[in-house]
Design a protein around this motif. Structure first.
Motif, short mmCIF file in Angstrom:
data_model
loop_
_atom_site.label_atom_id
_atom_site.label_comp_id
_atom_site.label_asym_id
_atom_site.label_seq_id
_atom_site.Cartn_x
_atom_site.Cartn_y
_atom_site.Cartn_z
N PHE A 184 0.83 -1.21 0.00
CA PHE A 184 0.00 0.00 0.00
C PHE A 184 0.86 1.26 0.00
O PHE A 184 0.64 2.18 -0.81
N ASN A 185 1.85 1.33 0.88
CA ASN A 185 2.66 2.53 0.97
C ASN A 185 3.58 2.69 -0.23
O ASN A 185 3.88 3.82 -0.65
N THR A 186 4.05 1.58 -0.79
CA THR A 186 4.85 1.65 -2.01
C THR A 186 4.02 2.23 -3.15
O THR A 186 4.47 3.12 -3.88
N TRP A 187 2.81 1.74 -3.31
CA TRP A 187 1.92 2.24 -4.36
C TRP A 187 1.60 3.71 -4.17
O TRP A 187 1.60 4.49 -5.12
N ARG A 188 1.38 4.09 -2.91
CA ARG A 188 0.95 5.46 -2.64
C ARG A 188 2.09 6.47 -2.77
O ARG A 188 1.89 7.59 -3.22
N GLY A 189 3.31 6.10 -2.38
CA GLY A 189 4.39 7.09 -2.29
C GLY A 189 5.38 7.08 -3.42
O GLY A 189 6.35 7.85 -3.39
N THR A 190 5.19 6.23 -4.43
CA THR A 190 6.18 6.10 -5.50
C THR A 190 6.30 7.37 -6.33
O THR A 190 7.36 7.63 -6.92
N ALA A 191 5.25 8.17 -6.40
CA ALA A 191 5.25 9.34 -7.29
C ALA A 191 6.40 10.29 -6.99
O ALA A 191 7.04 10.81 -7.92
N PHE A 192 6.69 10.53 -5.71
CA PHE A 192 7.77 11.46 -5.37
C PHE A 192 9.11 10.95 -5.90
O PHE A 192 9.88 11.70 -6.49
N SER A 193 9.39 9.66 -5.69
CA SER A 193 10.64 9.09 -6.18
C SER A 193 10.71 9.15 -7.69
O SER A 193 11.77 9.44 -8.27
N MET A 194 9.59 8.90 -8.36
CA MET A 194 9.57 8.95 -9.82
C MET A 194 9.91 10.35 -10.33
O MET A 194 10.72 10.51 -11.24
N LEU A 195 9.31 11.37 -9.72
CA LEU A 195 9.58 12.75 -10.14
C LEU A 195 11.03 13.14 -9.88
O LEU A 195 11.68 13.78 -10.72
N LEU A 196 11.55 12.77 -8.71
CA LEU A 196 12.93 13.12 -8.40
C LEU A 196 13.90 12.43 -9.35
O LEU A 196 14.85 13.05 -9.84
N TYR A 197 13.68 11.15 -9.63
CA TYR A 197 14.59 10.44 -10.52
C TYR A 197 14.43 10.89 -11.97
O TYR A 197 15.40 10.83 -12.74
N THR A 198 13.24 11.33 -12.34
CA THR A 198 13.06 11.88 -13.68
C THR A 198 13.94 13.11 -13.87
O THR A 198 14.60 13.28 -14.90
N SER A 199 13.97 13.98 -12.85
CA SER A 199 14.84 15.16 -12.90
C SER A 199 16.31 14.76 -12.84
O SER A 199 17.15 15.37 -13.52
#
Length: 290
Positions: A164-179
């Protein structure tokens, strides 16, 4: 002039930062100090100790360290942080950023939008959606796996919380790694491709050395957020039989259900101390990297 390069003067400079310092002191420093003070008292939610608490020194802290419930919550919190933040959100966030970097802009923005949706939705809404997925009575997961009637939140509480927490919080990591991936020189990636390097070799030998600082920063932030996350209470309420009672849930139950505000504040102080230790370790690693 060296001491005042902007020419504002001391009074104006203090005036500019005073509102920010006031807010920090009011909403961060004061609550932290108040929590430390309550932690050395026998403050209760009701009864005589609520009106006139007594100072008990370090008794609450020693009680917490000897309490099996605290030890259990500490272990579950470490498992929750390691599984859903350090491994889950880090790995999934980087994988999404890496896979979406070559996708057409329209499709990439759509995929990022769906991932962000899980992050920006209020916690109670997300918890309700996942409760519907994991419910024993007609839950989506049970129907998909042909296991109707399986009480996922009772039989596998921590596994459910990690997912649940992995699904919910992945967005921040995705945005940071995209940058972060945007700063990797394309020529280095092309050289690795021409040299016959595979995907994992390219990430390990070319990409990771460039984004190591971003990885440490991301891991620090998501680890602290996860360690202090109260959302697991909305799914399992710490059950069954304290099987998913991470530290924020333990603090809540001791303070409001048990009425032991002094003891709960001492546990909060220990959690704060743990956060500071983790932050100092990451900052040292960042400094060494710099």
């Amino acid at each position: 002039m060296g001491r005042d390069p902007t020419g504002l003067g001391v009074a104006r400079a203090v005036g500019f930062v005073a509102p920010a310092l006031l807010l920090i002191g009011l909403f961060l420093v004061f609550p932290a100090l108040w929590t430390l003070y309550i932690g050395i008292t026998d403050y209760q939610l009701t009864g005589p100790a609520a009106a006139s608490p007594s100072v008990v020194g370090a008794d609450n802290f020693t009680t917490a360290l000897d309490d099996p419930l605290f030890t259990n919550s500490l272990w579950l919190t470490a498992l929750f942080v390691l599984g859903s933040a350090v491994v889950g959100q880090n790995a999934l966030g980087f994988a999404l950023a890496w896979l979406l970097r070559r996708v057409r802009p329209g499709l990439r923005r759509t995929a990022e939008g769906f991932v962000l949706l899980a992050w920006i939705l209020p916690g109670p809404v997300v918890a309700y959606l996942w409760f519907a997925v994991l419910s024993r009575d007609g839950g989506t997961l049970g129907l998909l796996l042909d296991r109707p009637g399986t009480a996922w939140l009772v039989e596998y509480p921590m596994a459910c919380l990690v997912v649940f927490n992995t699904w919910r919080g992945t967005a921040f990591s995705m945005l940071l790694y995209t940058s972060a991936l945007a700063v990797v020189p394309p020529s280095h990636l092309e050289t690795a491709r021409l040299a016959g390097a595979g995907g994992w070799q390219t990430v390990r030998d070319v990409v990771f050395p460039h984004i190591r600082g971003h990885v440490l920063t991301n891991t620090l932030l998501i680890s602290l957020w996860t360690a202090n996350d109260f959302t697991p209470f909305l799914l399992t309420a710490g059950g069954p039989n304290h099987g998913s009672e991470v530290l924020p849930v333990l603090i809540y139950r001791q303070a409001l259900e048990g009425g032991r505000l002094g003891y709960a504040s001492a546990v909060s102080a220990l959690l704060l101390l743990g956060n500071l230790v983790v932050a100092l370790v990451y900052l040292r690693l960042l400094r060494r990297r710099a």
